[in-house]
Motif scaffolding. Structure first.
Motif, PDB file in Angstrom:
ATOM      1  N   LEU B  45     -18.117  66.045 -71.062  1.00 20.45           N
ATOM      2  CA  LEU B  45     -17.377  65.839 -72.316  1.00 20.45           C
ATOM      3  C   LEU B  45     -16.940  63.737 -72.294  1.00 20.45           C
ATOM      4  CD1 LEU B  45     -15.840  68.260 -74.401  1.00 20.45           C
ATOM      5  CD2 LEU B  45     -18.531  67.884 -74.643  1.00 20.45           C
ATOM      6  N   VAL B  46     -17.423  63.081 -72.629  1.00 21.93           N
ATOM      7  CA  VAL B  46     -17.708  61.735 -72.409  1.00 21.93           C
ATOM      8  C   VAL B  46     -17.341  60.988 -73.885  1.00 21.93           C
ATOM      9  CG1 VAL B  46     -18.394  59.626 -70.871  1.00 21.93           C
ATOM     10  CG2 VAL B  46     -18.173  61.310 -69.545  1.00 21.93           C
ATOM     11  N   TRP B  47     -16.370  60.383 -74.295  1.00 21.77           N
ATOM     12  CA  TRP B  47     -15.810  59.349 -75.242  1.00 21.77           C
ATOM     13  C   TRP B  47     -16.890  58.172 -75.193  1.00 21.77           C
ATOM     14  CZ3 TRP B  47     -14.309  54.818 -75.541  1.00 21.77           C
ATOM     15  CH2 TRP B  47     -14.124  53.994 -76.787  1.00 21.77           C
ATOM     16  N   VAL B  48     -17.611  57.638 -76.013  1.00 21.05           N
ATOM     17  CA  VAL B  48     -18.398  56.540 -75.469  1.00 21.05           C
ATOM     18  C   VAL B  48     -17.908  55.201 -76.452  1.00 21.05           C
ATOM     19  CG1 VAL B  48     -20.916  55.757 -76.158  1.00 21.05           C
ATOM     20  CG2 VAL B  48     -20.664  58.094 -75.797  1.00 21.05           C
ATOM     21  N   SER B  49     -17.786  55.455 -77.713  1.00 22.25           N
ATOM     22  CA  SER B  49     -17.638  54.590 -78.536  1.00 22.25           C
ATOM     23  C   SER B  49     -16.871  54.974 -79.767  1.00 22.25           C
ATOM     24  CB  SER B  49     -19.203  53.965 -79.514  1.00 22.25           C
ATOM     25  OG  SER B  49     -18.114  53.021 -80.415  1.00 22.25           O
ATOM     26  N   ARG B  50     -16.283  54.027 -81.272  1.00 28.02           N
ATOM     27  CA  ARG B  50     -15.847  54.812 -82.450  1.00 28.02           C
ATOM     28  C   ARG B  50     -16.329  53.481 -83.257  1.00 28.02           C
ATOM     29  NH1 ARG B  50     -11.796  50.697 -83.523  1.00 28.02           N
ATOM     30  NH2 ARG B  50     -10.387  50.553 -82.474  1.00 28.02           N
ATOM     31  N   ILE B  51     -16.081  53.617 -84.793  1.00 28.83           N
ATOM     32  CA  ILE B  51     -15.775  52.949 -85.630  1.00 28.83           C
ATOM     33  C   ILE B  51     -14.458  52.979 -86.876  1.00 28.83           C
ATOM     34  CG2 ILE B  51     -17.453  54.504 -86.739  1.00 28.83           C
ATOM     35  CD1 ILE B  51     -18.599  51.230 -87.215  1.00 28.83           C
ATOM     36  N   ASN B  52     -14.356  52.395 -87.366  1.00 24.42           N
ATOM     37  CA  ASN B  52     -13.386  52.507 -88.265  1.00 24.42           C
ATOM     38  C   ASN B  52     -13.858  52.957 -89.338  1.00 24.42           C
ATOM     39  OD1 ASN B  52     -13.807  50.217 -88.883  1.00 24.42           O
ATOM     40  ND2 ASN B  52     -11.863  48.993 -88.978  1.00 24.42           N
ATOM     41  N   TYR B  60     -15.453  50.930 -76.797  1.00 27.50           N
ATOM     42  CA  TYR B  60     -16.776  51.244 -76.736  1.00 27.50           C
ATOM     43  C   TYR B  60     -15.898  51.743 -74.859  1.00 27.50           C
ATOM     44  CZ  TYR B  60     -19.782  49.020 -79.553  1.00 27.50           C
ATOM     45  OH  TYR B  60     -20.400  48.539 -80.917  1.00 27.50           O
ATOM     46  N   ALA B  61     -16.582  52.819 -74.190  1.00 26.77           N
ATOM     47  CA  ALA B  61     -16.585  52.528 -73.135  1.00 26.77           C
ATOM     48  C   ALA B  61     -16.950  51.246 -72.456  1.00 26.77           C
ATOM     49  CB  ALA B  61     -16.995  54.574 -72.718  1.00 26.77           C
ATOM     50  N   ASP B  62     -16.270  51.310 -71.417  1.00 22.89           N
ATOM     51  CA  ASP B  62     -16.113  50.257 -70.434  1.00 22.89           C
ATOM     52  C   ASP B  62     -18.665  50.224 -69.678  1.00 22.89           C
ATOM     53  OD1 ASP B  62     -13.730  49.795 -68.244  1.00 22.89           O
ATOM     54  OD2 ASP B  62     -13.937  49.111 -70.742  1.00 22.89           O
ATOM     55  N   SER B  63     -18.466  51.717 -69.463  1.00 23.44           N
ATOM     56  CA  SER B  63     -19.375  52.444 -69.103  1.00 23.44           C
ATOM     57  C   SER B  63     -21.531  51.832 -69.951  1.00 23.44           C
ATOM     58  CB  SER B  63     -19.953  53.402 -68.789  1.00 23.44           C
ATOM     59  OG  SER B  63     -20.339  54.690 -70.232  1.00 23.44           O
ATOM     60  N   VAL B  64     -20.982  51.511 -71.335  1.00 23.34           N
ATOM     61  CA  VAL B  64     -21.730  51.199 -72.454  1.00 23.34           C
ATOM     62  C   VAL B  64     -21.232  50.027 -72.946  1.00 23.34           C
ATOM     63  CG1 VAL B  64     -21.964  53.662 -73.029  1.00 23.34           C
ATOM     64  CG2 VAL B  64     -20.398  51.954 -74.212  1.00 23.34           C
ATOM     65  N   ARG B  65     -20.109  49.493 -72.833  1.00 22.24           N
ATOM     66  CA  ARG B  65     -20.048  48.386 -73.502  1.00 22.24           C
ATOM     67  C   ARG B  65     -20.772  46.886 -73.387  1.00 22.24           C
ATOM     68  NH1 ARG B  65     -15.380  47.423 -72.085  1.00 22.24           N
ATOM     69  NH2 ARG B  65     -14.172  48.972 -73.477  1.00 22.24           N
ATOM     70  N   GLY B  66     -21.092  46.492 -74.000  1.00 23.10           N
ATOM     71  CA  GLY B  66     -22.398  44.963 -74.009  1.00 23.10           C
ATOM     72  C   GLY B  66     -24.214  45.516 -74.180  1.00 23.10           C
ATOM     73  N   ARG B  67     -23.935  46.824 -74.567  1.00 28.46           N
ATOM     74  CA  ARG B  67     -25.391  47.846 -73.909  1.00 28.46           C
ATOM     75  C   ARG B  67     -25.650  48.063 -75.412  1.00 28.46           C
ATOM     76  NH1 ARG B  67     -26.928  51.726 -70.558  1.00 28.46           N
ATOM     77  NH2 ARG B  67     -24.616  52.226 -69.806  1.00 28.46           N
ATOM     78  N   PHE B  68     -24.678  49.157 -75.765  1.00 29.18           N
ATOM     79  CA  PHE B  68     -25.155  49.508 -76.937  1.00 29.18           C
ATOM     80  C   PHE B  68     -24.334  48.806 -78.166  1.00 29.18           C
ATOM     81  CE2 PHE B  68     -25.001  54.143 -74.425  1.00 29.18           C
ATOM     82  CZ  PHE B  68     -25.877  54.004 -74.001  1.00 29.18           C
TER      83      PHE B  68
END
Lengths: 107, 119
Positions: B45-52, B60-68
């Motif tokens: 499991l890998v966390w991707v993103s969260r919103i309040n 965002y996770a570093d691996s998706v920041r700027g793309r997602f």
């Protein structure tokens, strides 16, 4: 980022056994640790939060302990439905991170 | 019954885009933080993103920041994940997940997931 390392990666056990899985955090995370169970083809299920609090509906044979950097999930009296992969997760800071998983297999 | 139902996955070429949606029901959606978590085939499991709750704070996770980009529509009880510039390593089942109410971040309700394949 906080790294979460689980051990062992897999364990073989029999019904009725006591199984212990450990999780180590690369930084101090107080008690902000959760444990999840994932059976093949199913979604993860939260078992334990805040290191030792049992989520509603989870059997009491599951227990968690630890604080700081070292944590343990114990299954007392393994049942057939407990064969699954278990993940720890730190809930202390973002990015949230999971351990790599521990597969509990039938001996 | 508390339920999360994802949609929007599919096959896309590298560099393409997908928009995932998650319909929430059975709870007051606007009261809860939400996450996206992914799981590559046979992997963990890998966390991707969260919103309040109101969408004003995102992570965002570093691996998706700027793309997602994560967003939500509380009037429609729906969570979104816009995924751009997709790469082969983004191939995974994407789970919509509710943050367990409390002081720290755990995930107590999971959708069944939607699969994104980048190839």
């Amino acid at each position: 980022d906080i790294q979460m390392i689980q051990s062992p990666s897999s364990v073989s056990a029999s019904v009725g056994d006591r199984v212990t899985i450990t999780c180590r955090a690369s930084q101090h995370i107080s008690s902000w640790l959760g444990w999840y169970q994932q059976k093949p083809g199913q979604v993860p299920r939260l078992l334990i939060y805040d290191a030792s609090s049992l989520e509603s509906g989870v059997p009491s044979r599951f227990s968690g302990s630890g604080s700081g950097t070292d944590f343990t999930l114990t299954i007392n009296g393994l049942q057939s439905e407990d064969f699954a992969t278990y993940y720890c997760q730190q809930g202390s800071s973002f990015p949230l991170t999971f351990g790599q998983g521990t597969k509990v297999e039938i001996k | 019954e508390v339920q999360l139902v994802e949609s929007g996955g599919g096959l896309v070429q590298p560099g393409g885009s997908l928009r995932l949606s998650c319909a929430a029901s059975g709870f007051i959606f606007s009261d809860d933080w939400m996450h996206w978590v992914r799981q590559a085939p046979g992997k963990g499991l890998v966390w991707v993103s969260r919103i309040n709750r109101d969408g004003s704070s995102k992570a965002y996770a570093d691996s998706v920041r700027g793309r997602f980009n994560i967003s939500r529509d509380n009037a429609r009880n729906t969570l979104f994940l816009q995924m751009n510039s997709l790469r082969a390593e983004d191939t995974a089942v994407y789970y919509c997940v509710r943050d367990r109410p409390g002081d720290n971040f755990y995930m107590d309700v999971w959708g069944k997931g939607t699969t994104a394949t980048v190839s």
